[in-house]
Scaffold this motif. Structure first.
Motif, PDB file in Angstrom:
ATOM      1  N   ALA A 280       0.829  -1.207   0.000  1.00 46.91           N
ATOM      2  CA  ALA A 280       0.000   0.000   0.000  1.00 46.91           C
ATOM      3  C   ALA A 280       0.866   1.260   0.000  1.00 46.91           C
ATOM      4  O   ALA A 280       0.588   2.225  -0.710  1.00 46.91           O
ATOM      5  CB  ALA A 280      -0.931  -0.012   1.214  1.00 46.91           C
ATOM      6  N   ARG A 281       1.928   1.216   0.756  1.00 44.89           N
ATOM      7  CA  ARG A 281       2.799   2.394   0.835  1.00 44.89           C
ATOM      8  C   ARG A 281       3.496   2.658  -0.500  1.00 44.89           C
ATOM      9  O   ARG A 281       3.594   3.817  -0.944  1.00 44.89           O
ATOM     10  CB  ARG A 281       3.829   2.167   1.937  1.00 44.89           C
ATOM     11  CG  ARG A 281       4.785   3.333   2.111  1.00 44.89           C
ATOM     12  CD  ARG A 281       5.552   3.227   3.409  1.00 44.89           C
ATOM     13  NE  ARG A 281       6.562   4.274   3.504  1.00 44.89           N
ATOM     14  CZ  ARG A 281       7.348   4.463   4.549  1.00 44.89           C
ATOM     15  NH1 ARG A 281       7.222   3.676   5.615  1.00 44.89           N
ATOM     16  NH2 ARG A 281       8.240   5.427   4.566  1.00 44.89           N
ATOM     17  N   ILE A 282       3.973   1.588  -1.115  1.00 46.15           N
ATOM     18  CA  ILE A 282       4.649   1.740  -2.410  1.00 46.15           C
ATOM     19  C   ILE A 282       3.687   2.335  -3.445  1.00 46.15           C
ATOM     20  O   ILE A 282       4.059   3.218  -4.225  1.00 46.15           O
ATOM     21  CB  ILE A 282       5.186   0.364  -2.900  1.00 46.15           C
ATOM     22  CG1 ILE A 282       6.353  -0.091  -2.022  1.00 46.15           C
ATOM     23  CG2 ILE A 282       5.629   0.432  -4.362  1.00 46.15           C
ATOM     24  CD1 ILE A 282       6.790  -1.532  -2.262  1.00 46.15           C
ATOM     25  N   LEU A 283       2.450   1.855  -3.409  1.00 43.88           N
ATOM     26  CA  LEU A 283       1.471   2.354  -4.375  1.00 43.88           C
ATOM     27  C   LEU A 283       1.063   3.790  -4.057  1.00 43.88           C
ATOM     28  O   LEU A 283       0.978   4.635  -4.952  1.00 43.88           O
ATOM     29  CB  LEU A 283       0.233   1.450  -4.383  1.00 43.88           C
ATOM     30  CG  LEU A 283       0.461   0.035  -4.933  1.00 43.88           C
ATOM     31  CD1 LEU A 283      -0.804  -0.805  -4.782  1.00 43.88           C
ATOM     32  CD2 LEU A 283       0.917   0.081  -6.390  1.00 43.88           C
ATOM     33  N   SER A 284       0.873   4.059  -2.769  1.00 45.09           N
ATOM     34  CA  SER A 284       0.364   5.387  -2.423  1.00 45.09           C
ATOM     35  C   SER A 284       1.407   6.476  -2.641  1.00 45.09           C
ATOM     36  O   SER A 284       1.080   7.595  -3.005  1.00 45.09           O
ATOM     37  CB  SER A 284      -0.169   5.418  -0.996  1.00 45.09           C
ATOM     38  OG  SER A 284       0.909   5.420  -0.082  1.00 45.09           O
TER      39      SER A 284
END
Lengths: 329, 339
Positions: A280-284
């Motif tokens: 999620a962090r990589i995408l966000s």
């Protein structure tokens, strides 16, 4: 220290590989063990300590290591081994007790040795601390590059071996990093019930070395702190102690009923599973696209499948192989 | 074994050990020494004397009193390509560090399927007889030899001491080198004179795993190691006065154990007495007797006997300790009870 995109994706890849590997191991481990659970049965007999949830520790630290560096790991070694780059096929085969495993089945899952990447682990709590100092001493005496990382659990800090090694490392200014994986439980005894101080990073002060504590199982923070400590060791600055709050999402070993956990703890930890969180962090933050991450996950799964197939297809060693390799050839 | 053995030069075991280490360190920069008081002091038992001056503090490394840390560090260094020689000052101290010895040093070759080697020497002092009490006088040969994965040697004289140490440092497996304080040549310990023998100056090896027949005989085989060998030799002298011909075997090495030399000797003499300063039960003496009985019990003309340390902690008082220790008279009495 901030990880580059490549480093972030490397960490994610190794976390996923470790998790996929353990998911398959978990499934196969139960073969032959139902309905009655008997540890001796099935294609993978013996104890099985899974590391799922603890992957950020392994990747955040090992992202800074190369094959020449040394790692001594614990009885719960898969994530550390994978992050250090051990041969996954041979590790899988060793876990199955097959002839194609690292030791041909003599060691098993708590005794994984891959000399090509200087990886070793052992089944005795805090036993890796001394050998890490010795390997570091070897590099120091030979004036050869390399640092040693000793992974241990938060329960291991109450062993004498840990304190003796901390003193030796500091006394001789060895390039060693002690990494404490605080998963809060020594089998069934909590950190609070076993340890006089709430955080073990304070123990570094007793040996005049830097101590760090990292909360929330955060791979980015681990990467940052471990990177500084390893850099310091490489530059001759001596040892460091890092304690990392991490999550043991499974029992101490497979078959552990985990009745000692407070109600709701496990569910709360699974909510904080570091792998979906990192995705999620990589995408966000736009580091990589979903397609890139999907590709990494697919590749990890293939690599794991290949290793498991290799292990399945390998032969068991001859019974009489038990009688060899006691001494060096 | 290679030896130029031409010169007549007597050395104590302490000096022979130090000379072996010195010569190996001169030709192999990966050899180094770690332990308590092995630097400035030259070892409590003199076996590293003079090395600090020649090689300096990095390679002759005094350690904290942390046996677990420095023995397990030696394992890590050995696996990384060094060839450490570490000293556990008294074998009795194994209690604080045995995990590093038998779970780590002795098992990593096996656990790695030979993928790593552990070329290290653990030297440690054994034996009593000088009223040092029950935590500084034990031999513990059987305790070390029982556990697989370590070679175990114990010299009875300076010639073997030098050659065994050189062989141990060149071995790719861990070797436990047990030296008896009473043979060391340290005046303050009271030394067995027979241990100080001609020792060549040049380097040579004594094979690990090969026993030596020190005296040939036909009536009884006396088997021992370290101090036990000297007791056996003195007993053989006494027996000779009674026209009894005793063969004396120095085991030199417990692991590997040269069973063939023992079996061959007993096949000839038909009688066996084992001399062992370690505790009697579950130990070396039982192993030697079993070796002979398992092979061919019909060769024995009498039940084998052992002259070993009784199964009690070692007492301090001089009379009580001397009462417990093996000695030549006990060996002679054992023979007389056989015939």
């Amino acid at each position: 220290m901030t990880p580059s995109k490549d480093q972030i994706l490397w960490m994610y890849r190794n976390m996923v590989t470790s998790r996929r590997f353990e998911e398959i191991i978990e499934e196969i481990y139960m073969e032959g063990k139902t309905p009655a659970f008997n540890m001796a049965n099935g294609p993978i007999p013996g104890e099985m300590h899974l590391s799922n949830g603890q992957e950020p520790v392994a990747v955040g630290v090992c992202a800074h290591l190369n094959a020449d560096d040394i790692v001594t790991a614990t009885h719960r070694p898969h994530h550390q081994a994978i992050a250090k780059g051990v041969n996954l096929n041979k590790m899988a085969a060793e876990i199955f007790g097959k002839s194609s495993g690292f030791s041909g089945g003599r060691g098993g899952h708590m005794h994984i040795f891959d000399p090509d990447v200087n990886f070793a682990c052992s089944g005795i709590v805090a036993q890796g601390c001394g050998p890490a100092c010795g390997a570091a001493l070897s590099r120091q005496m030979q004036n050869k590059p390399g640092v040693a990382v000793s992974f241990l659990g938060e329960g291991a800090v109450n062993q004498g071996a840990f304190h003796e090694a901390m003193n030796l490392a500091a006394l001789w200014k060895l390039p060693v990093i002690f990494v404490v994986e605080d998963n809060a439980w020594g089998i069934s005894v909590s950190k609070e019930a076993s340890t006089a101080v709430p955080r073990n990073d304070v123990r570094a002060a007793a040996y005049g070395m830097p101590g760090h504590f990292i909360e929330n199982n955060d791979p980015y923070a681990i990467f940052d702190v471990a990177g500084e400590a390893i850099k310091r060791a490489r530059e001759g600055g001596g040892p460091s102690l890092i304690e990392i709050e991490t999550y043991r999402l499974a029992g101490h070993f497979m078959g552990d009923a985990e009745g000692y956990r407070p109600e709701g703890e496990k569910e709360a930890l699974i909510e904080k599973d570091p792998i979906p969180a990192m995705r999620a962090r990589i995408l966000s933050d736009g580091t990589a696209s979903a397609a890139e991450l999907d590709a990494i996950e697919t590749e990890s799964q293939s690599k794991v499948n290949e290793a498991i197939a290799f292990a399945r297809q390998s032969e068991l060693a001859a019974d009489t192989d038990a009688l060899t390799s006691v001494f060096a050839a | 074994m290679s030896s130029n053995g031409t010169n007549e030069r007597k050395l104590t075991i302490a000096r022979a050990m130090a000379e072996s280490i010195q010569q190996e360190m001169q030709i192999n920069e990966r050899v180094f020494v770690m332990g308590e008081d092995i630097g400035e002091l030259g070892g409590v038992f003199g076996n590293t004397r003079g090395l600090l001056e020649e090689f300096g503090k990095s390679r002759i490394r005094d350690t904290p009193i942390s046996e677990t840390a420095f023995i397990s560090a030696a394992v890590g260094a050995a696996q990384d390509g060094m060839r450490p020689v570490v000293e556990l000052m008294f074998a009795d101290f194994f209690g604080v560090c045995f995990d590093a010895i038998y779970n780590l040093m002795a098992k990593n070759i096996y656990f790695s399927g030979g993928g790593v080697s552990v070329p290290m020497v653990l030297m440690t002092s054994t034996g009593g007889g000088y009223s040092d009490g029950g935590q500084h006088s034990q031999c513990l040969y059987g305790s070390f030899a029982h556990l697989p994965g370590m070679k175990v040697v114990s010299p009875s004289n300076a010639f073997d001491a030098k050659g065994l140490m050189t062989a141990a440092m060149r071995d790719d497996s861990p070797v436990v080198y047990m030296f008896h304080k009473g043979l060391q040549g340290m005046g303050w310990l009271g030394t067995e004179a027979g241990a100080t023998v001609n020792t060549p100056e040049s380097d040579y090896t004594v094979e690990i795993g090969k026993a030596k027949v020190l005296r040939e005989g036909t009536d009884v085989t006396l088997v021992g190691l370290a101090m036990g060998v000297h007791n056996a030799l003195k007993a053989a002298d006494q027996l000779a006065k009674e026209d009894v011909s005793a063969e004396v075997i120095d085991l030199v090495s417990l692991v590997p154990l040269d069973r063939e030399t023992i079996i061959n000797s007993v096949a000839k003499t038909g009688r066996l007495i084992v001399v062992d300063e370690d505790y009697q039960s579950y130990g070396v003496s039982g192993e030697i007797i079993t070796t002979v009985c398992e092979h061919d019990i019909s060769k024995l003309k009498a039940a084998p006997k052992r002259v070993a340390y009784p199964d009690v902690p070692i007492p301090f008082a001089r009379n009580m300790e001397q009462f417990c220790l093996p000695n030549p008279d006990k060996i002679v009495a054992a023979y007389q009870a056989m015939v």
